[in-house]
Design a protein around this motif. Structure first.
Motif, PDB file in Angstrom:
ATOM      1  N   VAL A 384      -9.245  26.644 -11.096  1.00 50.37           N
ATOM      2  CA  VAL A 384      -9.130  26.281  -9.671  1.00 50.37           C
ATOM      3  C   VAL A 384      -8.442  24.919  -9.584  1.00 50.37           C
ATOM      4  N   ILE A 385      -7.545  24.934  -8.834  1.00 50.25           N
ATOM      5  CA  ILE A 385      -6.859  23.503  -8.402  1.00 50.25           C
ATOM      6  C   ILE A 385      -6.864  23.107  -7.354  1.00 50.25           C
ATOM      7  N   ILE A 386      -7.360  21.866  -6.856  1.00 54.20           N
ATOM      8  CA  ILE A 386      -7.604  21.086  -5.671  1.00 54.20           C
ATOM      9  C   ILE A 386      -6.440  20.239  -5.518  1.00 54.20           C
ATOM     10  N   ALA A 387      -5.756  20.724  -4.338  1.00 52.66           N
ATOM     11  CA  ALA A 387      -4.364  19.884  -4.246  1.00 52.66           C
ATOM     12  C   ALA A 387      -4.692  18.797  -2.982  1.00 52.66           C
ATOM     13  N   VAL A 388      -4.186  17.596  -3.014  1.00 52.82           N
ATOM     14  CA  VAL A 388      -4.315  16.532  -2.184  1.00 52.82           C
ATOM     15  C   VAL A 388      -3.176  15.866  -1.869  1.00 52.82           C
ATOM     16  N   MET A 389      -2.981  16.004  -0.460  1.00 50.89           N
ATOM     17  CA  MET A 389      -1.377  15.463  -0.238  1.00 50.89           C
ATOM     18  C   MET A 389      -1.224  14.015  -0.040  1.00 50.89           C
ATOM     19  N   LEU A 390      -0.217  13.432  -0.263  1.00 54.75           N
ATOM     20  CA  LEU A 390      -0.205  11.801  -0.329  1.00 54.75           C
ATOM     21  C   LEU A 390       0.822  11.728   1.074  1.00 54.75           C
ATOM     22  N   GLU A 391       0.685  10.984   2.078  1.00 55.00           N
ATOM     23  CA  GLU A 391       1.537  10.818   3.197  1.00 55.00           C
ATOM     24  C   GLU A 391       1.815   9.156   3.607  1.00 55.00           C
ATOM     25  N   GLU A 392       2.891   8.930   3.743  1.00 49.23           N
ATOM     26  CA  GLU A 392       3.388   7.525   3.945  1.00 49.23           C
ATOM     27  C   GLU A 392       2.408   6.955   4.989  1.00 49.23           C
ATOM     28  N   GLY A 393       2.148   5.811   4.685  1.00 53.10           N
ATOM     29  CA  GLY A 393       1.219   4.985   5.607  1.00 53.10           C
ATOM     30  C   GLY A 393       0.946   3.689   5.096  1.00 53.10           C
ATOM     31  N   ALA A 394      -0.620   3.329   5.290  1.00 54.24           N
ATOM     32  CA  ALA A 394      -1.049   2.079   4.775  1.00 54.24           C
ATOM     33  C   ALA A 394      -1.108   2.104   3.296  1.00 54.24           C
ATOM     34  N   ALA A 395      -1.184   1.051   2.545  1.00 58.42           N
ATOM     35  CA  ALA A 395      -1.166   1.039   1.121  1.00 58.42           C
ATOM     36  C   ALA A 395      -2.515   1.532   0.799  1.00 58.42           C
ATOM     37  N   ASN A 396      -2.420   2.078  -0.505  1.00 60.55           N
ATOM     38  CA  ASN A 396      -3.913   2.692  -1.168  1.00 60.55           C
ATOM     39  C   ASN A 396      -4.176   2.065  -2.148  1.00 60.55           C
ATOM     40  N   SER A 397      -5.260   1.257  -2.516  1.00 64.68           N
ATOM     41  CA  SER A 397      -5.753   0.519  -3.496  1.00 64.68           C
ATOM     42  C   SER A 397      -5.879   1.365  -4.722  1.00 64.68           C
ATOM     43  N   THR A 398      -6.391   2.400  -4.584  1.00 63.60           N
ATOM     44  CA  THR A 398      -6.458   3.316  -5.772  1.00 63.60           C
ATOM     45  C   THR A 398      -5.280   3.564  -6.566  1.00 63.60           C
ATOM     46  N   ILE A 399      -4.402   4.032  -5.785  1.00 63.38           N
ATOM     47  CA  ILE A 399      -3.115   4.323  -6.229  1.00 63.38           C
ATOM     48  C   ILE A 399      -2.240   3.195  -6.713  1.00 63.38           C
ATOM     49  N   GLU A 400      -2.564   2.089  -6.169  1.00 60.88           N
ATOM     50  CA  GLU A 400      -1.933   0.638  -6.630  1.00 60.88           C
ATOM     51  C   GLU A 400      -2.421   0.464  -8.170  1.00 60.88           C
ATOM     52  N   THR A 401      -3.827   0.653  -8.375  1.00 56.94           N
ATOM     53  CA  THR A 401      -4.141   0.610  -9.524  1.00 56.94           C
ATOM     54  C   THR A 401      -3.720   1.259 -10.598  1.00 56.94           C
ATOM     55  N   LEU A 402      -3.534   2.707 -10.281  1.00 58.93           N
ATOM     56  CA  LEU A 402      -2.830   3.593 -11.129  1.00 58.93           C
ATOM     57  C   LEU A 402      -1.466   3.046 -11.249  1.00 58.93           C
ATOM     58  N   LEU A 403      -0.802   2.727 -10.378  1.00 57.62           N
ATOM     59  CA  LEU A 403       0.544   2.168 -10.533  1.00 57.62           C
ATOM     60  C   LEU A 403       0.617   1.315 -11.602  1.00 57.62           C
ATOM     61  N   ASN A 404      -0.388   0.462 -11.536  1.00 56.04           N
ATOM     62  CA  ASN A 404      -0.019  -0.998 -12.289  1.00 56.04           C
ATOM     63  C   ASN A 404      -0.611  -0.277 -13.847  1.00 56.04           C
ATOM     64  N   SER A 405      -0.972   0.708 -14.129  1.00 55.78           N
ATOM     65  CA  SER A 405      -1.538   1.098 -15.375  1.00 55.78           C
ATOM     66  C   SER A 405      -0.719   2.244 -16.128  1.00 55.78           C
ATOM     67  N   ILE A 406       0.492   2.503 -15.387  1.00 50.95           N
ATOM     68  CA  ILE A 406       1.315   3.415 -15.977  1.00 50.95           C
ATOM     69  C   ILE A 406       2.113   2.957 -17.359  1.00 50.95           C
ATOM     70  N   PRO A 407       2.159   3.849 -18.283  1.00 52.93           N
ATOM     71  CA  PRO A 407       2.947   3.249 -19.554  1.00 52.93           C
ATOM     72  C   PRO A 407       4.363   2.994 -19.187  1.00 52.93           C
ATOM     73  N   LYS A 408       4.857   2.118 -20.015  1.00 55.00           N
ATOM     74  CA  LYS A 408       6.343   1.756 -19.612  1.00 55.00           C
ATOM     75  C   LYS A 408       7.371   2.872 -20.343  1.00 55.00           C
ATOM     76  N   GLU A 409       6.656   3.593 -21.264  1.00 55.15           N
ATOM     77  CA  GLU A 409       7.812   4.734 -21.855  1.00 55.15           C
ATOM     78  C   GLU A 409       6.805   5.769 -21.716  1.00 55.15           C
ATOM     79  N   LYS A 410       7.680   7.209 -21.760  1.00 50.20           N
ATOM     80  CA  LYS A 410       7.332   8.382 -21.418  1.00 50.20           C
ATOM     81  C   LYS A 410       6.471   8.747 -22.812  1.00 50.20           C
ATOM     82  N   GLU A 411       5.650   9.742 -22.750  1.00 48.14           N
ATOM     83  CA  GLU A 411       4.908  10.182 -24.136  1.00 48.14           C
ATOM     84  C   GLU A 411       3.780   9.186 -24.645  1.00 48.14           C
ATOM     85  N   GLN A 412       3.696   8.320 -23.741  1.00 53.09           N
ATOM     86  CA  GLN A 412       2.838   7.338 -24.177  1.00 53.09           C
ATOM     87  C   GLN A 412       1.625   7.401 -23.258  1.00 53.09           C
ATOM     88  N   SER A 413       0.442   7.289 -23.935  1.00 58.10           N
ATOM     89  CA  SER A 413      -1.060   7.513 -23.222  1.00 58.10           C
ATOM     90  C   SER A 413      -1.751   5.953 -23.047  1.00 58.10           C
TER      91      SER A 413
END
Length: 489
Positions: A384-413
């Motif tokens: 079962v897959i729950i899909a949530v759409m992201l739409e341009e608008g106000a800044a999202n604090s949760t998304i910002e946290t995830l962006l700051n945590s993204i590894p610099k290189e692919k295949e890295q966790s």
């Protein structure tokens, strides 16, 4: 029916006007034909012998709605036949009898896809549910002509011929499965080759399987290499990864290619563009054949829904996400353990969340900036897959946290230092759409229950840009034909 269709062929009845709806008189011969058709219709009222019509809307305008009966699509000799109906907002005049008007019409059309021609065999016109006109001919006496561009006939012809092409693909896939029983076209739920929707499932599947998917937090390069590179080994252009000596010699002879391979460890058995793009997935690997031949593929445009008063989904999403990684053409969030949902009284565990930019699904022809796909599985491997759409608008604090945590290189966790739960990525309103589809990347396994949340989450334009840059190229599969599937809301 439309005035620009080729309706009646030449017959023993009085002369007809070619290209328009014409007057038809029942001679004794055609009375028998009409009687036989009527008896067939009566026979089909018995549910034991005939399938009920499944009317699929293929075009809707302010003036009318064009529909085709999916059950009636059949190959007959060199033709495709289909029952079609049109509902009109305004009354239509019968060309041959101006005193007659109708607001609903049905017709049996035959299509010659090779020659791009069509003919009408039977037609019925109704006014407020009452039959006001009917006519018919035989296939042998029908005149096939090329339909007018953009007419209802041409639109239906395009749909029918596309259906015919898919039927041939399914037949080829079935023949391939029969010839290669060891490599079935539809991968089992436990067989998880490297793919966006099936790799990052570390905790639940790795201990039990002989060929586990790569863990999102696995830092051992030798252990991760077989799972991520196995599909690539099936490519005739890539050498067997076990033949180390041969691979080493070739790398020394072609240092440029070796450097490129080391710089990009992504699975190259499929891609979102180029020679290994979505249109080619079904031919890249026998396990991917259903990508082209399947009848319930995703994503789709969510439209023509059926109101079913769906109940809110029961969710337990309070446990934090564990890791974040860039792999297999996507941004993957490892869900760890504990998060779950209940659908149809069955529990499903959240395995991971993948991010697609832009969105793969559309809602009423509208695309979104991005799409989060929360992949759940039960003990039998059903998804079962729950899909949530992201739409341009106000800044999202949760998304910002995830962006700051993204590894610099692919295949890295990388472990998430700040607590983020799946509930933080869900909209406030519980309303959703539901339909049955497939994984949106190879092996495109069908039987997936999709839950599409109606309310999107807001994301700032700058956050969207950062997300797209991290993922790289757009990682969306083109829309698939809904094939008349029911979409509930």
């Amino acid at each position: 029916m439309p005035k620009n269709a080729a309706f009646l062929a030449k017959d023993s009845a009085p002369a007809v006007d070619n290209g328009t709806m014409s007057r038809y008189l029942f001679s004794p011969t055609y009375f028998r034909f009409w009687l036989a058709s009527s008896l067939l219709i009566v026979a089909c009222l018995q549910p034991v012998h005939c399938n009920a019509a499944q009317w699929l809307s293929i075009k809707k305008t302010d003036a009318n709605q064009l529909m085709v009966d999916k059950q009636s699509l059949v190959e007959e000799k060199a033709y495709i036949k289909a029952w079609v109906k049109v509902d009109y907002r305004e009354p239509q005049k019968n060309v041959e009898s101006v005193d007659r008007v109708y607001n609903h019409a049905k017709a049996l059309w035959y299509f010659d896809c090779a020659k791009r021609k069509a003919a009408t065999i039977q037609v019925f016109q109704y006014d407020q549910g009452e039959l006001v006109y009917s006519a018919g001919t035989t296939l042998k006496q029908a005149d096939f002509i090329e339909p007018l561009p953009d007419s209802e006939v041409e639109i239906t012809q395009q749909y029918a011929c596309k259906w015919q092409a898919k039927e041939k693909q399914r037949a080829e896939a079935a023949a391939n499965r029969a010839a290669n029983p060891i490599k079935p076209a539809v991968a089992s739920d436990k067989d998880k080759p490297a793919a966006t929707n099936s790799v990052a499932e570390p905790a639940a599947t790795a201990p039990a399987e002989e060929k586990p998917a790569v863990k999102a937090d696995d830092k051992s390069a030798p252990a991760a290499k077989p799972a991520t590179e196995k599909p690539a080994a099936k490519d005739p252009l890539v050498k067997d990864p076990l033949a180390k000596d041969l691979a080493t010699k070739k790398a020394e002879a072609e240092p440029g290619k070796d450097k490129a391979a080391k710089g990009n460890k992504e699975d190259k058995s499929w891609a979102y563009s180029g020679a290994r793009g979505p249109e080619k997935w079904g031919s890249l690997n026998p396990d991917y054949a259903v990508c082209n031949a399947g009848s319930q593929q995703s994503p789709i445009n969510v439209d023509n829904t059926i109101t079913a008063a769906l109940k809110p989904i029961k969710r337990l999403q309070k446990f934090p996400l564990k890791n974040i990684a860039l792999k297999d053409h996507s941004l993957i969030l490892d869900a760890g353990s504990g998060n779950m949902m209940v659908l149809d009284q069955k529990p499903y565990q959240l395995k991971y969340i993948s991010v697609h930019a832009p969105s793969e699904h559309q809602i009423k022809q509208k695309s979104y900036a991005a799409e989060l796909q929360m992949v759940h599985e039960d003990k039998a491997g059903h998804r079962v897959i729950i899909a949530v759409m992201l739409e341009e608008g106000a800044a999202n604090s949760t998304i910002e946290t995830l962006l700051n945590s993204i590894p610099k290189e692919k295949e890295q966790s990388k472990a998430l230092a700040i607590r983020i739960t799946p509930a933080d990525l869900m909209p406030a309103k519980p309303a959703y759409y539901r339909y049955t589809g497939s994984l949106t990347s190879p092996p495109c396994t069908e039987g997936v229950q999709w839950i599409i949340m109606k309310e999107p989450l807001k994301i700032a334009k700058g956050q969207l840009t950062s997300l797209q840059q991290a993922i790289g190229e757009p990682n969306l599969r083109p829309l698939q034909d809904s094939q008349g599937r029911m979409i509930l809301e």
